[in-house]
Scaffold this active site. Structure first.
Site, mmCIF file in Angstrom:
data_model
loop_
_atom_site.group_PDB
_atom_site.id
_atom_site.type_symbol
_atom_site.label_atom_id
_atom_site.label_comp_id
_atom_site.label_asym_id
_atom_site.label_seq_id
_atom_site.Cartn_x
_atom_site.Cartn_y
_atom_site.Cartn_z
ATOM 1 N N LYS A 183 3.763 0.904 10.026
ATOM 2 C CA LYS A 183 3.959 2.123 9.234
ATOM 3 C C LYS A 183 3.431 3.342 9.971
ATOM 4 O O LYS A 183 3.986 4.426 9.833
ATOM 5 C CB LYS A 183 3.259 1.975 7.880
ATOM 6 C CG LYS A 183 4.134 1.234 6.884
ATOM 7 C CD LYS A 183 3.587 1.360 5.489
ATOM 8 C CE LYS A 183 2.870 0.106 5.098
ATOM 9 N NZ LYS A 183 2.347 0.082 3.765
ATOM 10 N N GLU A 201 0.870 -1.163 0.000
ATOM 11 C CA GLU A 201 0.000 0.000 0.000
ATOM 12 C C GLU A 201 0.914 1.221 0.000
ATOM 13 O O GLU A 201 1.795 1.318 0.862
ATOM 14 C CB GLU A 201 -0.880 -0.021 1.258
ATOM 15 C CG GLU A 201 -1.898 1.083 1.238
ATOM 16 C CD GLU A 201 -2.795 1.131 2.476
ATOM 17 O OE1 GLU A 201 -2.776 0.175 3.280
ATOM 18 O OE2 GLU A 201 -3.496 2.147 2.618
ATOM 19 N N ARG A 209 4.794 -12.928 9.808
ATOM 20 C CA ARG A 209 5.489 -11.700 9.473
ATOM 21 C C ARG A 209 6.806 -11.602 10.224
ATOM 22 O O ARG A 209 7.007 -12.268 11.247
ATOM 23 C CB ARG A 209 4.619 -10.463 9.723
ATOM 24 C CG ARG A 209 4.235 -10.240 11.167
ATOM 25 C CD ARG A 209 3.117 -9.220 11.306
ATOM 26 N NE ARG A 209 3.515 -7.905 10.857
ATOM 27 C CZ ARG A 209 2.846 -7.173 9.951
ATOM 28 N NH1 ARG A 209 1.759 -7.644 9.407
ATOM 29 N NH2 ARG A 209 3.247 -5.982 9.610
HETATM 30 P P1 ATP Z 1 1.261 -1.834 8.201
HETATM 31 O O1 ATP Z 1 0.399 -2.887 8.850
HETATM 32 O O2 ATP Z 1 2.349 -1.327 9.043
HETATM 33 O O3 ATP Z 1 0.470 -0.739 7.535
HETATM 34 P P2 ATP Z 1 1.200 -3.462 5.941
HETATM 35 O O4 ATP Z 1 1.453 -4.866 6.214
HETATM 36 O O5 ATP Z 1 -0.232 -3.078 5.832
HETATM 37 O O6 ATP Z 1 1.961 -2.595 7.001
HETATM 38 P P3 ATP Z 1 1.522 -3.300 3.139
HETATM 39 O O7 ATP Z 1 2.046 -2.196 2.308
HETATM 40 O O8 ATP Z 1 0.097 -3.656 3.022
HETATM 41 O O9 ATP Z 1 1.922 -2.959 4.629
HETATM 42 O O10 ATP Z 1 2.411 -4.589 2.914
HETATM 43 C C1 ATP Z 1 2.731 -5.119 1.668
HETATM 44 C C2 ATP Z 1 3.064 -6.563 1.818
HETATM 45 O O11 ATP Z 1 4.149 -6.734 2.723
HETATM 46 C C3 ATP Z 1 1.904 -7.348 2.365
HETATM 47 O O12 ATP Z 1 1.755 -8.532 1.617
HETATM 48 C C4 ATP Z 1 2.283 -7.638 3.779
HETATM 49 O O13 ATP Z 1 1.753 -8.851 4.204
HETATM 50 C C5 ATP Z 1 3.809 -7.680 3.705
HETATM 51 N N1 ATP Z 1 4.395 -7.306 4.993
HETATM 52 C C6 ATP Z 1 4.168 -6.191 5.702
HETATM 53 N N2 ATP Z 1 4.824 -6.211 6.870
HETATM 54 C C7 ATP Z 1 5.500 -7.375 6.906
HETATM 55 C C8 ATP Z 1 6.375 -8.008 7.856
HETATM 56 N N3 ATP Z 1 6.682 -7.428 9.021
HETATM 57 N N4 ATP Z 1 6.889 -9.220 7.544
HETATM 58 C C9 ATP Z 1 6.593 -9.795 6.383
HETATM 59 N N5 ATP Z 1 5.787 -9.277 5.459
HETATM 60 C C10 ATP Z 1 5.229 -8.082 5.701
HETATM 61 MG MG MG Z 2 -1.629 -3.814 4.420
#
Ligand code: ATP
Ligand code: MG
Length: 561
Positions: free
Chosen positions: A272, A36, A262
């Site tokens: 984030k 995102e 994760r």
């Molecule tokens: P936040 O929850 O902090 O907003 P997010 O997971 O929503 O982060 P995205 O931009 O949606 O952030 O993530 C893109 C991809 O990266 C998704 O498929 C998500 O599952 C993966 N991802 C995000 N954080 C992690 C992590 N700590 N470990 C592994 N994969 C991750």
């Molecule tokens: Mg997300």
């Protein structure tokens, strides 16, 4: 090949893909990385990138980069650009497969109409609070919305009006008609569309209704022919809903979702929202502050893509959540830089040394190796003369036990130069050492002696006359608490910041050859650590960042906290 496979850490998704290919369930693997664009990528994303792009390339498939841009209020072009830059930096390529969920808004809208016509979606007038109240809990079934029984015609009309901007933000939603007493809360008539007037970074003001993640994600996967939609564990409970949409829409391709644990790192926050707080409150200098766990931050700090990829590969892909020790990430960097980094001499806290038995006007050039681990790095010339700098910490007036460095009457090896014995020193009014006086043994040129004697310690030095001044930034963990995400009552994650996460040293003395260092070039300052030129640096004001220390000395520091 078998040995190669054994070396790899376990990855259950690799096994699934392998089997699907062997069984002929799929012809080619197609994965996607769906960020995102509401922040910079962090080390957790690197793990996901490594899995998605890594597996696609291993099995000769494809990995799409898809921006999951369904929430216009928090998304920006700056983030889109930084995400693309970071993925390329890590060494992966999406080729021509760059997509945006917003490209599918039209198709998603048509499918919503399809579901309405099937009697499987309805326009609901409950407020957000009411929707929550009606949803029930894990132990209590939900209540049906009074709008659930609306006719198909009425739903079609209202949904069109929603799209045409005839209702205020938040006034109505489109919901899937599933089951308000379903044990899985995600299945209790989840929201598919909400009304939101916000300018979208790609579609501008064309839309005022936006699909939710749950409605957009699986359908985007279906449109793109994704075979393995890999996401993190918190989406496990969303999988039945993912499948419900896939099963109830007229789709040719039916993707599947797989969840992995994760990445969590101790002493680090990866949400984030929290990272954004650090940036907007000015606690760090930006998303690329070298203390940030963002890829931009690591890059500026001196992490290499190779070190990060190796780290991701070694932590493996599991189904159970765990926390990885940040020391492991630092070790991956040390390993990589040990092979890669050129050696230089630098003195962080300089004190002058006068070599009494060296002629005043004389100077000489010593040939030194750029990387003893790899002769291909070549050699360079370093000037030596009567006046040099060494580090204040390498000298003690009253050496404590186990201090084997320089003290009055002691001999040490000056790296690549001569054996040196201290005969005297000068202090200022505060008792601080300001000059060290001594002699070299002229028979030990190059740093070794024919008579076989060898000092216990070798110290680095730089020549006074041609040394350069530099600012050196020493970074440490941003948080003192092992799990800064776990906040005690009445506290905030910002209460656990490490006040010494950045220490700036001015007037450090470095070898003159470092004037030629380029952004991105990494050095080992011998006995000190690994360093990289910072982007704030210029020829008049050289600035180096410490990427990582030579050894892990956190265990010692932690005891003091
Ligand atoms: P936040 O929850 O902090 O907003 P997010 O997971 O929503 O982060 P995205 O931009 O949606 O952030 O993530 C893109 C991809 O990266 C998704 O498929 C998500 O599952 C993966 N991802 C995000 N954080 C992690 C992590 N700590 N470990 C592994 N994969 C991750
Ligand atoms: Mg997300």
């Amino acid at each position: 090949m078998e040995a190669e496979e054994k070396k790899r850490s376990s990855n259950f998704i690799r096994d699934i893909i392998k089997k699907d290919l062997e069984d002929g369930k799929i012809e080619k693997v197609v994965t996607r990385f769906p960020p995102e664009p509401n922040g910079y990528l962090h080390i957790g994303h690197a793990k996901s990138i490594n899995i998605n792009f890594g597996l696609a390339s291993e099995f000769e498939g494809k990995c799409h980069l898809r921006f999951d841009d369904t929430n216009p209020s928090k998304e920006e072009q700056e983030y889109v650009d930084s995400i693309m830059e970071d993925i390329k930096w890590l060494g992966f390529s999406w080729g021509e497969n760059l997509f945006f969920a917003s490209n599918y808004f039209e198709q998603l809208y048509e499918w919503a109409i399809y579901l309405i016509k099937q009697g499987k979606a309805y326009v609901c007038d409950l407020t957000a609070d009411e929707v929550r109240e009606y949803r029930g809990t894990l132990t209590k079934p939900g209540k049906e919305s009074p709008y659930r029984k609306r006719s198909v015609e009425e739903n079609l009309e209202l949904f069109e009006k929603m799209k045409n901007g005839e209702f205020p933000d938040g006034a109505r939603t489109l919901r899937a008609k599933i089951d308000m007493s379903h044990p899985n809360l995600n299945m209790r008539d989840p929201i598919m569309y909400r009304i939101l007037r916000a300018t979208h970074h790609r579609t501008g003001d064309k839309w005022c209704i936006y699909p939710t993640y749950d409605y957009a994600h699986g359908q985007s996967d279906a449109i793109e022919g994704i075979t393995h939609s890999i996401c993190t564990l918190e989406f496990e409970d969303h999988r039945p809903l993912y499948d419900w949409f896939i099963d109830n829409l007229p789709l040719i391709h039916k993707p599947h979702q797989y969840e992995f644990a994760r990445l969590n790192l101790n002493y680090t926050v990866l949400s984030k929202r929290k990272l954004l707080t650090l940036v907007t409150k000015g606690i760090v200098s930006g998303w690329d502050d070298p203390r940030m766990p963002t890829l931009a931050g690591y890059r500026r700090r001196g992490y290499t893509p190779q070190a990060i990829r190796k780290f991701c590969e070694q932590v493996g892909v599991a189904k159970a959540n765990s926390v990885v020790d940040i020391a492991f990430l630092e070790d991956c960097l040390r390993d990589d830089l040990n092979k890669r980094a050129q050696r230089r001499m630098a003195v962080l806290k300089p004190v002058k040394v006068v070599i009494e038995n060296y002629p005043d006007e004389k100077s000489e050039e010593l040939e030194v190796s750029n990387n003893p681990e790899d002769e291909s790095y070549g050699k360079r010339m370093v000037k030596f003369s009567k006046n040099i700098y060494i580090d204040r910490d390498d000298f003690a007036i009253d050496p404590p036990p186990k201090f084997f460095r320089l003290a009055s009457g002691r001999e040490v090896r000056l790296r690549n130069a001569y054996y040196f014995t201290c005969t005297d020193y000068k202090v200022d009014d505060k008792g601080e050492v300001i000059e060290i006086i001594g002699k070299i043994d002229p028979e030990t040129r190059g740093g070794w002696s024919k008579d076989g004697r060898s000092p216990k310690v070798t110290i680095q030095w730089v020549n006074c006359e041609d040394a350069l001044d530099a600012e050196i930034r020493l970074y440490d963990r941003l948080f003192l608490k092992e799990n800064p995400e776990q906040v005690e009552e009445g506290k905030d994650f910002l209460d656990y910041l490490n006040p010494e996460s950045l220490v700036v040293l001015k007037n450090c003395k470095i070898e003159p050859s470092l004037i030629h260092s380029k952004p991105g070039e990494l050095y080992q300052f011998e006995r000190v650590g690994y360093f990289i030129l910072d982007k704030d640096s210029n020829k008049e004001n050289l600035i180096f960042n410490r990427s990582v220390t030579l050894k892990d000395n956190w265990a010692k520091i932690k005891k003091k906290v």
